[in-house]
Design an enzyme around this catalytic site. Sequence first.
Site, PDB file in Angstrom:
ATOM      1  CE  LYS A  93      -3.552  -0.539  -0.392  1.00 35.12           C
ATOM      2  NZ  LYS A  93      -4.229  -0.910  -1.671  1.00 35.12           N
ATOM      3  N   GLY A  94       2.071   1.159  -0.489  1.00 34.64           N
ATOM      4  CA  GLY A  94       2.931   2.341  -0.562  1.00 34.64           C
ATOM      5  C   GLY A  94       2.967   2.965  -1.939  1.00 34.64           C
ATOM      6  N   GLY A  95       2.579   2.189  -2.967  1.00 32.73           N
ATOM      7  CA  GLY A  95       2.642   2.672  -4.341  1.00 32.73           C
ATOM      8  C   GLY A  95       3.486   1.787  -5.234  1.00 32.73           C
ATOM      9  NE  ARG A  97       0.465  -4.133  -9.853  1.00 34.80           N
ATOM     10  CZ  ARG A  97       0.890  -5.210 -10.515  1.00 34.80           C
ATOM     11  NH1 ARG A  97       1.352  -5.086 -11.758  1.00 34.80           N
ATOM     12  NH2 ARG A  97       0.893  -6.394  -9.943  1.00 34.80           N
ATOM     13  CE  LYS A 299      -3.062  -1.707  -6.708  1.00 32.37           C
ATOM     14  NZ  LYS A 299      -2.494  -2.240  -5.466  1.00 32.37           N
ATOM     15  NE  ARG A 301     -10.339  -0.452  -2.127  1.00 28.03           N
ATOM     16  CZ  ARG A 301      -9.455  -1.435  -2.272  1.00 28.03           C
ATOM     17  NH1 ARG A 301      -8.275  -1.354  -1.670  1.00 28.03           N
ATOM     18  NH2 ARG A 301      -9.718  -2.499  -3.009  1.00 28.03           N
ATOM     19  CB  THR A 302     -12.990   6.814  -0.907  1.00 28.03           C
ATOM     20  OG1 THR A 302     -13.225   7.465  -2.159  1.00 28.03           O
ATOM     21  CG2 THR A 302     -13.171   7.814   0.231  1.00 28.03           C
ATOM     22  CG  HIS A 303      -7.639   5.853   2.455  1.00 26.39           C
ATOM     23  ND1 HIS A 303      -6.420   6.394   2.806  1.00 26.39           N
ATOM     24  CD2 HIS A 303      -7.385   5.014   1.421  1.00 26.39           C
ATOM     25  CE1 HIS A 303      -5.480   5.902   2.024  1.00 26.39           C
ATOM     26  NE2 HIS A 303      -6.045   5.067   1.175  1.00 26.39           N
TER      27      HIS A 303
END
EC number: 2.8.2.-
Length: 336
Positions: A93-95, A97, A299, A301-303
């Site tokens: 979840k850091g970026g 991809r 990728k 998506r609203t948190h």
Amino acid sequence: MTNQGYEGKRCPPSKNAGGKKLLGNVDNCASLEVRSALDETAAQRGSGGPRDQSKAPASSGSHWDDVKLRNMSVAQKYGNKKLPNALIVGVKKGGTRAVLEFIRIHPDVRALGTEPHFFDRNYDRGLDWYRGLMPRTLDSQITLEKTPSYFVTREAPRRISSMSHETKLIVVVCNPVTRAISDYTQTLSKKPDIPTFEDLAFKNRSLGLVDTSWNAIRIGMYILHLENWLQYFRLSQMHFVSGERLITDPAGEMGRVQDFLGLKRIITDKHFYFNRTKGFPCLKKPESSSQPRCLGKSKGRTHVQIDQEVIEQLQEFYRPFNIKFYETVGQDFKWD
């Protein structure tokens, strides 16, 4: 992949000519085809002068798309499957991809699209199995794969080092609080009945006791994981990408990635546009496609909305870990 991107001389098939022999024998017809493509690519890049992006022609994006297609085509026909020269090892979840999708448009990079999880889950399958997963590459190309869980896997640095001491490692990091919320949001989308973020993040919220056994929290304690990697790799072999700057300045961050990998800066701001719906940069439409390339639905998506007091408590918890991380890598990510 078909050979639509290459229109050079066709050669009769040879039953005994392997990839190395084809590339090494200049009198061989297929080898001449490969060398012709590589020579043309080298000539178009120039002779290694200064990387002045302001001098790039307006059409350079489509030009390098053509070069990428040609290199992929030639590699698919005559290249070899090699163990990776570089790995994107974290963080979830850091970026990661985004970095993979952005760097793989470079003509000198060939990357595995899926996460093989070799150094954490599949190590017992052996290096030959791992090599077999890789795309075919020419000697001039970099082989790359991405598995974000490597960064937090204790055995991964030793295992990667035993494969090659010279492996280059890319680590994409972002604010650990934001990362934890993103991690939770992803899990919640798959398991809607899990406890609240606050319940999972704290052993005792009134006392401010954070539960470091929860993986979403522990991943963000970057310095603890980095210390393990530095037992096996020099800091100069590691490049840290800012997940925040990857959103606000993708060309700048990818320029530094290209420098780290020893590549010419071909991926520039001409390749990106900002998608306001996703809140994330996307790749502009290449000549060969009818649509621009954006990351998947998961990728951007609203948190989940988290109470500000909870965020502040976690920021305070992470602060000493962040400071030590900044000092170690020599870079202030300004998360505090």
